[in-house]
Design a protein around this motif. Sequence first.
Motif, PDB file in Angstrom:
ATOM      1  N   PHE A  16       0.829  -1.208   0.000  1.00 24.37           N
ATOM      2  CA  PHE A  16       0.000   0.000   0.000  1.00 24.37           C
ATOM      3  C   PHE A  16       0.860   1.254   0.000  1.00 24.37           C
ATOM      4  O   PHE A  16       0.580   2.210  -0.732  1.00 24.37           O
ATOM      5  N   GLU A  19       2.593   1.619  -3.560  1.00 27.46           N
ATOM      6  CA  GLU A  19       1.655   2.043  -4.603  1.00 27.46           C
ATOM      7  C   GLU A  19       1.152   3.458  -4.359  1.00 27.46           C
ATOM      8  O   GLU A  19       0.969   4.233  -5.303  1.00 27.46           O
ATOM      9  N   SER A  20       0.938   3.827  -3.115  1.00 24.14           N
ATOM     10  CA  SER A  20       0.466   5.173  -2.792  1.00 24.14           C
ATOM     11  C   SER A  20       1.518   6.221  -3.123  1.00 24.14           C
ATOM     12  O   SER A  20       1.195   7.282  -3.653  1.00 24.14           O
ATOM     13  N   ARG A  21       2.758   5.914  -2.809  1.00 25.67           N
ATOM     14  CA  ARG A  21       3.834   6.857  -3.160  1.00 25.67           C
ATOM     15  C   ARG A  21       3.940   7.020  -4.663  1.00 25.67           C
ATOM     16  O   ARG A  21       4.122   8.135  -5.168  1.00 25.67           O
ATOM     17  N   THR A  24       1.093   9.291  -5.804  1.00 22.15           N
ATOM     18  CA  THR A  24       1.259  10.707  -5.473  1.00 22.15           C
ATOM     19  C   THR A  24       2.378  11.352  -6.283  1.00 22.15           C
ATOM     20  O   THR A  24       2.276  12.523  -6.646  1.00 22.15           O
ATOM     21  N   PHE A  55      -5.398  12.126   0.509  1.00 23.86           N
ATOM     22  CA  PHE A  55      -4.723  10.875   0.169  1.00 23.86           C
ATOM     23  C   PHE A  55      -3.273  10.897   0.656  1.00 23.86           C
ATOM     24  O   PHE A  55      -2.789   9.925   1.245  1.00 23.86           O
ATOM     25  N   THR A  56      -2.591  12.004   0.425  1.00 29.63           N
ATOM     26  CA  THR A  56      -1.206  12.134   0.868  1.00 29.63           C
ATOM     27  C   THR A  56      -1.111  12.107   2.386  1.00 29.63           C
ATOM     28  O   THR A  56      -0.218  11.474   2.957  1.00 29.63           O
ATOM     29  N   LEU A  59      -1.491   8.594   3.486  1.00 28.77           N
ATOM     30  CA  LEU A  59      -0.258   7.846   3.221  1.00 28.77           C
ATOM     31  C   LEU A  59       0.743   8.073   4.348  1.00 28.77           C
ATOM     32  O   LEU A  59       1.338   7.122   4.860  1.00 28.77           O
TER      33      LEU A  59
END
Length: 95
Positions: A16, A19-21, A24, A55-56, A59
């Motif tokens: 997670f 993929e999130s990094r 962004t 979202f950031t 994260l």
Amino acid sequence: MEEELIQKLDKIINKFIFESRKFTEYSAFPYGLLNNIKVQEKSVQLVYDFEYFVFTKSLKTLISIKKLLKEDLNEDVFILVRSIFENYLSCRYLH
């Protein structure tokens, strides 16, 4: 058995975060703010800016959760999980 489960969950959290990094870095751009500066007009794109912000923020919270889990501070993890859920609720409300 418990150690295997912890390792599996740690891999899921790592995925997670990775993929999130990636998302962004390539997608999160304040189009609404840029449009507001150029045209001097507010648009629905400001909502997208807020979503990227949330979202950031989520994260970063997930990264903190991972560190707290390593330190066995589980009660604090629940507080941060609630924070992520509240981020989600604020986005849903905005829509």
